[in-house]
Each structure stands twice: as C-alpha cells, then as structure tokens.
Write an enzyme that holds these catalytic residues in place. Structure first.
Site, mmCIF file in Angstrom:
data_model
loop_
_atom_site.group_PDB
_atom_site.id
_atom_site.type_symbol
_atom_site.label_atom_id
_atom_site.label_comp_id
_atom_site.label_asym_id
_atom_site.label_seq_id
_atom_site.Cartn_x
_atom_site.Cartn_y
_atom_site.Cartn_z
ATOM 1 N N LYS A 158 0.819 -1.209 0.000
ATOM 2 C CA LYS A 158 0.000 0.000 0.000
ATOM 3 C C LYS A 158 0.855 1.263 0.000
ATOM 4 O O LYS A 158 0.596 2.215 -0.742
ATOM 5 C CB LYS A 158 -0.959 -0.024 1.182
ATOM 6 C CG LYS A 158 -1.971 -1.162 1.079
ATOM 7 C CD LYS A 158 -2.854 -1.258 2.285
ATOM 8 C CE LYS A 158 -3.911 -2.355 2.104
ATOM 9 N NZ LYS A 158 -3.325 -3.701 1.937
ATOM 10 N N LYS A 197 -8.123 1.302 5.870
ATOM 11 C CA LYS A 197 -7.614 -0.066 5.763
ATOM 12 C C LYS A 197 -6.258 -0.189 6.437
ATOM 13 O O LYS A 197 -5.479 0.775 6.493
ATOM 14 C CB LYS A 197 -7.508 -0.496 4.295
ATOM 15 C CG LYS A 197 -6.783 0.460 3.374
ATOM 16 C CD LYS A 197 -6.947 -0.004 1.920
ATOM 17 C CE LYS A 197 -6.384 1.004 0.940
ATOM 18 N NZ LYS A 197 -6.575 0.568 -0.470
ATOM 19 N N ARG A 226 -7.139 -5.540 -11.544
ATOM 20 C CA ARG A 226 -5.788 -6.069 -11.340
ATOM 21 C C ARG A 226 -5.079 -6.098 -12.702
ATOM 22 O O ARG A 226 -5.553 -6.704 -13.654
ATOM 23 C CB ARG A 226 -5.855 -7.462 -10.732
ATOM 24 C CG ARG A 226 -4.553 -8.273 -10.763
ATOM 25 C CD ARG A 226 -3.414 -7.620 -9.976
ATOM 26 N NE ARG A 226 -3.752 -7.293 -8.623
ATOM 27 C CZ ARG A 226 -3.699 -8.152 -7.597
ATOM 28 N NH1 ARG A 226 -3.321 -9.402 -7.804
ATOM 29 N NH2 ARG A 226 -4.008 -7.759 -6.376
ATOM 30 N N ARG A 228 -12.178 -6.742 -10.763
ATOM 31 C CA ARG A 228 -12.862 -7.475 -9.697
ATOM 32 C C ARG A 228 -14.058 -6.635 -9.256
ATOM 33 O O ARG A 228 -13.891 -5.635 -8.568
ATOM 34 C CB ARG A 228 -11.923 -7.749 -8.523
ATOM 35 C CG ARG A 228 -10.871 -8.834 -8.777
ATOM 36 C CD ARG A 228 -9.595 -8.320 -9.398
ATOM 37 N NE ARG A 228 -9.014 -7.170 -8.734
ATOM 38 C CZ ARG A 228 -8.134 -7.236 -7.725
ATOM 39 N NH1 ARG A 228 -7.730 -8.399 -7.290
ATOM 40 N NH2 ARG A 228 -7.625 -6.140 -7.217
ATOM 41 N N ARG A 284 -15.948 -3.810 -1.586
ATOM 42 C CA ARG A 284 -14.680 -4.460 -1.884
ATOM 43 C C ARG A 284 -14.826 -5.333 -3.123
ATOM 44 O O ARG A 284 -15.744 -6.149 -3.218
ATOM 45 C CB ARG A 284 -14.205 -5.312 -0.710
ATOM 46 C CG ARG A 284 -14.043 -4.548 0.590
ATOM 47 C CD ARG A 284 -13.818 -5.498 1.750
ATOM 48 N NE ARG A 284 -14.960 -6.397 1.934
ATOM 49 C CZ ARG A 284 -14.957 -7.446 2.758
ATOM 50 N NH1 ARG A 284 -13.872 -7.728 3.468
ATOM 51 N NH2 ARG A 284 -16.024 -8.207 2.875
ATOM 52 N N ASP A 306 -3.276 -2.590 -8.621
ATOM 53 C CA ASP A 306 -4.725 -2.443 -8.537
ATOM 54 C C ASP A 306 -5.095 -1.018 -8.907
ATOM 55 O O ASP A 306 -4.504 -0.051 -8.389
ATOM 56 C CB ASP A 306 -5.212 -2.754 -7.117
ATOM 57 C CG ASP A 306 -4.985 -4.213 -6.736
ATOM 58 O OD1 ASP A 306 -4.850 -5.051 -7.659
ATOM 59 O OD2 ASP A 306 -4.944 -4.515 -5.533
ATOM 60 N N GLU A 341 -2.841 0.065 -5.152
ATOM 61 C CA GLU A 341 -1.864 -0.830 -4.531
ATOM 62 C C GLU A 341 -0.896 -1.346 -5.587
ATOM 63 O O GLU A 341 -1.240 -1.432 -6.771
ATOM 64 C CB GLU A 341 -2.534 -2.038 -3.848
ATOM 65 C CG GLU A 341 -3.340 -1.690 -2.611
ATOM 66 C CD GLU A 341 -3.776 -2.937 -1.838
ATOM 67 O OE1 GLU A 341 -3.153 -4.003 -2.015
ATOM 68 O OE2 GLU A 341 -4.739 -2.826 -1.056
ATOM 69 N N ASN A 366 1.142 -4.806 -5.764
ATOM 70 C CA ASN A 366 1.275 -6.102 -5.111
ATOM 71 C C ASN A 366 2.559 -6.783 -5.569
ATOM 72 O O ASN A 366 2.697 -7.141 -6.740
ATOM 73 C CB ASN A 366 0.064 -6.968 -5.436
ATOM 74 C CG ASN A 366 -1.223 -6.360 -4.908
ATOM 75 O OD1 ASN A 366 -1.610 -6.598 -3.779
ATOM 76 N ND2 ASN A 366 -1.877 -5.565 -5.738
#
Length: 315
Positions: free
Chosen positions: A126, A161, A211, A226, A234, A274, A282, A284
């Site tokens: 993050k 978060k 993603r 997503r 979410r 993301d 984000e 990842n």
C-alpha cells in the site's frame, strides 16, 4: 537456462489449482520439462552463511482433483536450484520478513530469487504506491485519530484499511455522519498506536477494482476487473467479487509507464497493480494473482511469458 525451479509458497496441498497463479507457473515449468520443487517458510534455515532447504519435488497436471504428485523429499541447499520464486501469500508478518533475509543468502550463493527479497521487504504493497503521487487518489497514513477524523470530514466518504492486510480484510467504508466512525478508527489503529491508511472513496469501484499484471515493468494488455457483489464496496475475489476481463485504458498504460522503471530497478519482475477508475491503489509484490482467470478468458499464457522472461534474463 533454468532446469530446476524452486518455489517458496503455502503448502501445495492447500491451494486451489483452478485459481492459483503459482500453480500456473508450475504448469508452465512442466511444459518446459523443468524439475519443480516446492517449500514453505518452515523449510528454510540458515547454517552459518548457507541457506538450507528441505524441499518437495513434485509432478503437476491441470486436473483439479489430482493436480500434483510428490516425487521426493530432499534436504539440500539453495544451490540445488537454478532459480527460486518467492510466492508465499501474506500475512506479511515477522516470519515473512525473516524469510526475505534468508533468501538474500541464496542470492549470495549465486541463486537468483524473484521477486527480489529485499525489495519485497522494502515495498509495502500500500505504501509503495504512494511513491507515485501523480497516480494515486487523496490519501493519508496516520495513527492519529484526530488526523483521520479530519480527513473524513474533508472528503465525507472514505476508505480505511490496515497497511498489512490482504484479500479485502479489515477494509471499512465510512460515509458522512457514520455513527461507527470513532469505533472503526479506534479498532483499526489499536487506540492510536497502529498506523493505517485513509483514502478518498472512489465511486468507480462499482465498475471494478482492476488487477493489472506486469512482467519486468511491462503490462499484460488485459486486466481483471474485480467487481463487488451486491451491497459490497470491496472488489477482491476473496471478498466475493467477480472477475471481468477488461482491456487496458490509456490511463492504465500511463500508470504502468510511471511505475515500470522503478519495478525494473528494484528487481520486482512479476507484479500486480490495482487500479480503480483513474487511480492506482496498490502495488502487489508478494504473490500477485489472476493469471488463471486471464489465461482462461483471453487465451493468454502469462506464466509462460514470465518463465520465458526469466530464462532469457538468466541466460
């Protein structure tokens, strides 16, 4: 040339082969007739300056009912492998951090590790995104309840978060006049002792949190949006979201162009970012997923492209 591939991951018996990106990499390795061995964090140890590894050599096939066969258990060391992939799922706890230190000893022994262990350790998924301020929405990181409340007052609709979460866990949306605001902040910050992230709510999440996978800084041309289920904010698949393939937009490609050089410089060869609407949320670097879904939908071979890159890079 890679002949023996080692993969640090969760126990092979615990994965869902229909969705697991590490398993996609194993299948791609099998098609190349590479020897495949797997290990968990518990299988790594250090003897002076030598990384010792207890590993399980396996055969794999694309059959969800019988997807692997154990061939041998070996007590060896890092030099048994031509390449090691660090593919352990979070949580990113101290044991995970210690594993990145141990894997750096494999690098000292001349065995390449992807993604680079030191960069995995340094690049919080993050916080790393905030190194590209032109790409991200309005956001603060703080443990101070007053700062977090002020941020909420300024933007009215925010997401809170933890910095070490995964799969949509412990993500809260706080809307205007939300009577649960104070207790959510107290809980997430552990009464002001734990830093968290507050981000302006992006209504584009209704169309999906996309993603995007990158191999050596270059994006796969289609991402997986997503899309949240009804009543959810979410989009994570682990939180019930559904995956919808989406060609990259010009903005997506621009974001990838901003971060790509830094990923290359840090040895972060396989990364998933993301994106919600026009914003990066984000980066990842630990164990990016969505290979299986995109391959099935688009006829890609993303894991094969990744292994081909590694083979070329290693000679």
């Amino acid at each position: 040339m890679i002949k023996h591939l080692g993969i640090v991951m969760d126990p092979i018996a615990s994965i869902n082969p229909k969705k697991d990106s590490s398993f996609a990499m194993m299948l791609a390795a099998a098609r190349r007739d590479w020897k495949i061995s797997v290990m968990t964090l518990d299988n790594l140890s250090l003897d002076k300056d030598q990384l010792k590894v207890n590993y399980q050599t396996i055969a794999v096939k694309d059959d969800p009912d019988h997807y692997y066969e154990s061939l041998a258990m070996t007590e060896g060391d890092a030099r048994d492998f031509d390449c090691i992939l660090m593919r352990k799922d979070p949580p990113f706890n101290m044991d995970y951090i210690y594993a990145t230190y141990l894997l750096e000893f494999a690098e000292r022994q001349g065995v390449p590790v992807f993604n680079k262990p030191g960069s995995i350790r340094d690049c919080n998924e993050k916080l790393f995104a905030l190194q590209f301020p032109e790409c991200v929405p309005e956001v603060i990181v703080s443990s101070d309840p007053d700062q977090l409340k002020a941020f909420h007052a300024q933007y009215g609709d925010v997401i809170l978060k933890p910095l070490d979460g995964m799969g949509g866990q412990s993500i809260f949306r706080i809307q205007p006049k939300d009577t649960n605001r104070n207790v959510i902040i107290e809980t997430l910050t552990q009464l002001g002792t734990q830093k968290i992230m507050a981000q302006r709510y992006l209504p584009q999440i209704s169309a999906g949190d996309t993603r995007i996978l990158l191999i050596n800084g270059e994006p796969v041309p289609v991402g997986l949006a997503r899309v949240p289920s009804a009543g959810e904010t979410r989009g994570n698949l682990a939180a019930g979201g559904s995956g919808v393939p989406r060609p990259l937009t010009d903005r997506d490609r621009w974001i990838c162009a901003q971060i790509g050089p830094e990923l290359k410089a840090k040895g972060l060869v396989f990364v998933g970012i993301d994106v919600i609407g026009d914003y990066l949320t984000e980066i990842n670097v630990t164990c990016p997923t969505c290979i299986r879904e995109l391959d099935a939908s688009e006829g890609f071979d993303i894991a094969g492209d990744y292994l081909d890159y590694l083979s070329g890079a290693l000679g």
